[in-house]
Design a protein around this motif. Sequence first.
Motif, PDB file in Angstrom:
ATOM      1  N   LYS A   1       9.985   3.634  -0.396  1.00  0.00           N
ATOM      2  CA  LYS A   1       9.210   4.868  -0.401  1.00  0.00           C
ATOM      3  C   LYS A   1      10.139   6.065  -0.591  1.00  0.00           C
TER       4      LYS A   1
ATOM      5  N   ASP B   1       6.436  10.802   1.199  1.00  0.00           N
ATOM      6  CA  ASP B   1       5.367  10.448   2.130  1.00  0.00           C
ATOM      7  C   ASP B   1       4.629  11.724   2.511  1.00  0.00           C
TER       8      ASP B   1
ATOM      9  N   ASP C   1       3.631  -0.705   5.723  1.00  0.00           N
ATOM     10  CA  ASP C   1       4.414   0.292   6.457  1.00  0.00           C
ATOM     11  C   ASP C   1       5.596  -0.348   7.181  1.00  0.00           C
TER      12      ASP C   1
ATOM     13  N   ASP D   1      -6.583  -1.544   6.701  1.00  0.00           N
ATOM     14  CA  ASP D   1      -5.627  -0.875   7.590  1.00  0.00           C
ATOM     15  C   ASP D   1      -5.885  -1.142   9.067  1.00  0.00           C
TER      16      ASP D   1
ATOM     17  N   GLU E   1       1.485   8.570  -1.060  1.00  0.00           N
ATOM     18  CA  GLU E   1       2.892   8.163  -1.071  1.00  0.00           C
ATOM     19  C   GLU E   1       3.366   7.916  -2.492  1.00  0.00           C
TER      20      GLU E   1
ATOM     21  N   THR F   1      -2.067  -2.685   4.507  1.00  0.00           N
ATOM     22  CA  THR F   1      -1.329  -1.414   4.459  1.00  0.00           C
ATOM     23  C   THR F   1      -0.492  -1.225   5.725  1.00  0.00           C
ATOM     24  N   THR F   2      -0.975  -1.760   6.846  1.00  0.00           N
ATOM     25  CA  THR F   2      -0.176  -1.718   8.076  1.00  0.00           C
ATOM     26  C   THR F   2       1.104  -2.528   7.898  1.00  0.00           C
TER      27      THR F   2
END
Length: 393
Positions: A310, A313, A228, A218, A318, A224-225
């Motif tokens: 998604k 959240d 998003d 991250d 998530e 994971t960034t």
Amino acid sequence: MKTKVLLLMLILFLTNEIIAQKFENLAQTPPMGWNSWNSFQCEFVNETVIKEMADAMVEKGLKDAGYEYIVIDDCWQIGRDKNGYIIVDKKKFPSGIKSLANYIHSKGLKFGIYSDAGIKTCAGRPGSKGFDTQDAEMYAKWGVDYLKYDWCFTEGQDAKISYKKMRDALYKTGRPIVFSMCEWGENKPWEWAEDVGHLWRTTLDIDMKGRFDGDIWDNHLGWTTILDMQVGLEKYAGPGHWNDPDMLAVGNNDMPENEARAHFTMWSMLAAPLMAGNDLRNMSVNDQNILTNKELIAINQDVLGKQGFKIEDMGNFEIWQKPLSNGDMAICLFNRETKGKKYQVDWSKIKIKDFSGTYKVKDLWKNKVIGTTDANFTIEIPSRDVVVFRLMK
């Protein structure tokens, strides 16, 4: 006379419109394959390595699992001849690209190559700016099936114009070539590239080195960034035109098994291209099992072609949903915490879209049907890991 001129202009216009298109019926599901950059970059890529990766793709079961492209990234080219045609680096590829493509094709695989829309590639080798036609001609002559087209050294260029030029040059060769646009998302290609490329990068590269804070999970461009940054892009993806959040990092940087499983799962949920970048010759059994998991690959390759999104959240926890063919759907519980999380699965309370009736519930990593959606249960999702279900009518 005036009528004839107008008619000729109309014919020329229509001809250009017909030519100005990408190859259809390619990449109807997200491309699957392997790319040289993450493991070998410029210094270590060569003919022997590429052949051995093709061998390993077959021997390790990746070909049987659906992987088909072997892609040479940067540093195969060294200059141009007097007619502008690209010259192969003979120190790295002494047999030439055509011979290498033939070897890969003999394995039942497809062959991919790399170039750049600018004057130079990202590693400083000759780019394709001004030489789109010559390069496309050579790719077709060599038997290329896939082109990754980067965006370095493009100061002053218009991305739409530059990528359309190579699209048209590829199409004019008559050889179907998957066009992978590596424009890094700078000009929001998802909004305009459906008729230009078969896939387009949505961000800069995943930070494979963890060089900013030591964590590939991250950091500022950890996976994971980048995950998003895919939220909201699902409406732009579909058969023949995919959002590309970059190559898989599974098998690189000593990624732990739980994180590798989560990464592979989320790319499968995103209907992202599954382009491995590890050294296939010596990958661990765990990484091999993750990369060849048939249940998750089936989610990624589902012919409906819907990108997951998604639906819940809760901070570092998530829930994601991916619609599938035949009325099925995938539901992923993603725990981003550094400790395990218990979760009460109450199907009536999860905000699942188009959920109706009763489904059989299959835990995909356990490859086991665990019941139906008529029953609620408590489950623990380990730290930085996932549990993913296929709901089946």
